[in-house]
Write a protein that holds these residues in place. Sequence first.
Motif, PDB file in Angstrom:
ATOM      1  N   LYS A   2      -4.463   7.091  -3.702  1.00 30.17           N
ATOM      2  CA  LYS A   2      -5.207   5.255  -3.599  1.00 30.17           C
ATOM      3  C   LYS A   2      -6.089   5.331  -2.434  1.00 30.17           C
ATOM      4  CE  LYS A   2      -1.265   3.047  -5.740  1.00 30.17           C
ATOM      5  NZ  LYS A   2      -0.164   2.438  -5.571  1.00 30.17           N
ATOM      6  N   VAL A   3      -7.040   4.293  -2.516  1.00 27.31           N
ATOM      7  CA  VAL A   3      -7.905   3.332  -1.383  1.00 27.31           C
ATOM      8  C   VAL A   3      -7.085   1.548  -1.320  1.00 27.31           C
ATOM      9  CG1 VAL A   3      -9.979   2.519  -0.651  1.00 27.31           C
ATOM     10  CG2 VAL A   3      -9.319   4.414  -2.101  1.00 27.31           C
ATOM     11  N   ASP A   4      -6.932   1.749   0.768  1.00 27.55           N
ATOM     12  CA  ASP A   4      -6.574   0.417   0.674  1.00 27.55           C
ATOM     13  C   ASP A   4      -8.433  -0.762   0.447  1.00 27.55           C
ATOM     14  OD1 ASP A   4      -6.003  -2.229   1.607  1.00 27.55           O
ATOM     15  OD2 ASP A   4      -4.915  -1.536   3.127  1.00 27.55           O
ATOM     16  N   ARG A   5      -8.340  -1.344  -0.747  1.00 31.02           N
ATOM     17  CA  ARG A   5      -9.673  -2.234  -0.943  1.00 31.02           C
ATOM     18  C   ARG A   5      -9.994  -3.146   0.417  1.00 31.02           C
ATOM     19  NH1 ARG A   5     -12.946  -2.763  -4.174  1.00 31.02           N
ATOM     20  NH2 ARG A   5     -14.730  -4.452  -4.491  1.00 31.02           N
ATOM     21  N   ALA A   6      -8.933  -3.930   1.427  1.00 31.20           N
ATOM     22  CA  ALA A   6      -9.176  -4.829   2.246  1.00 31.20           C
ATOM     23  C   ALA A   6      -9.643  -3.947   3.548  1.00 31.20           C
ATOM     24  CB  ALA A   6      -8.321  -5.638   2.918  1.00 31.20           C
ATOM     25  N   ALA A   7      -8.583  -2.685   3.474  1.00 28.85           N
ATOM     26  CA  ALA A   7      -8.955  -1.677   5.256  1.00 28.85           C
ATOM     27  C   ALA A   7     -10.344  -1.020   5.266  1.00 28.85           C
ATOM     28  CB  ALA A   7      -7.962  -1.495   4.794  1.00 28.85           C
ATOM     29  N   PRO A  60     -14.478   0.779  -1.257  1.00 26.40           N
ATOM     30  CA  PRO A  60     -14.019   2.061  -1.768  1.00 26.40           C
ATOM     31  C   PRO A  60     -14.512   3.106  -2.116  1.00 26.40           C
ATOM     32  CG  PRO A  60     -12.806   0.093  -1.752  1.00 26.40           C
ATOM     33  CD  PRO A  60     -14.320  -0.097  -1.685  1.00 26.40           C
ATOM     34  N   GLY A  81      -5.756   4.029   7.929  1.00 30.66           N
ATOM     35  CA  GLY A  81      -4.727   3.769   6.425  1.00 30.66           C
ATOM     36  C   GLY A  81      -5.616   3.488   5.808  1.00 30.66           C
ATOM     37  N   VAL A  82      -7.531   3.677   5.032  1.00 25.68           N
ATOM     38  CA  VAL A  82      -7.288   3.195   4.741  1.00 25.68           C
ATOM     39  C   VAL A  82      -6.975   3.430   2.710  1.00 25.68           C
ATOM     40  CG1 VAL A  82      -9.776   3.028   2.952  1.00 25.68           C
ATOM     41  CG2 VAL A  82      -9.398   2.511   5.337  1.00 25.68           C
ATOM     42  N   LYS A  84      -4.545   6.678   1.070  1.00 26.36           N
ATOM     43  CA  LYS A  84      -3.566   7.410   1.004  1.00 26.36           C
ATOM     44  C   LYS A  84      -2.898   7.925   0.552  1.00 26.36           C
ATOM     45  CE  LYS A  84      -1.950   2.598   3.410  1.00 26.36           C
ATOM     46  NZ  LYS A  84      -2.504   1.919   2.689  1.00 26.36           N
ATOM     47  N   GLU A  86      -1.178  10.457  -2.217  1.00 26.55           N
ATOM     48  CA  GLU A  86       0.571  10.312  -3.201  1.00 26.55           C
ATOM     49  C   GLU A  86       1.094  11.993  -3.189  1.00 26.55           C
ATOM     50  OE1 GLU A  86      -0.651   7.763  -6.205  1.00 26.55           O
ATOM     51  OE2 GLU A  86       0.052   5.736  -5.531  1.00 26.55           O
TER      52      GLU A  86
END
Length: 93
Positions: A2-7, A60, A81-82, A84, A86
């Motif tokens: 997963k990619v944290d868009r804001a980060a 992203p 933390g960009v 993650k 799973e």
Amino acid sequence: MKVDRAAAEKLLARRLLLPLVALPVLGIGVALALIGHLWLGILVFLLGFVGPRLIKRSAPNFIVTQALRDAAWYADALQAGVLKIEDPAERPR
């Protein structure tokens, strides 16, 4: 994965120094408009305004592509933390 868009946006803006590039471009656009080159000034100003937003929007995808090519980018993205990772067994079905 997963990619944290804001980060991702923050990481890419920090690595590319987007504010330090965008502000002078905006200033150049205003200066061109004030000295008589109105349309060129508007074009340069819009480039300085829209360019960083387009870069952040594609962050992203860029982060994932770079992480797949470069181990250092991958490590930086995980540490920031960009990205993650799973566990497939923990995903709801």
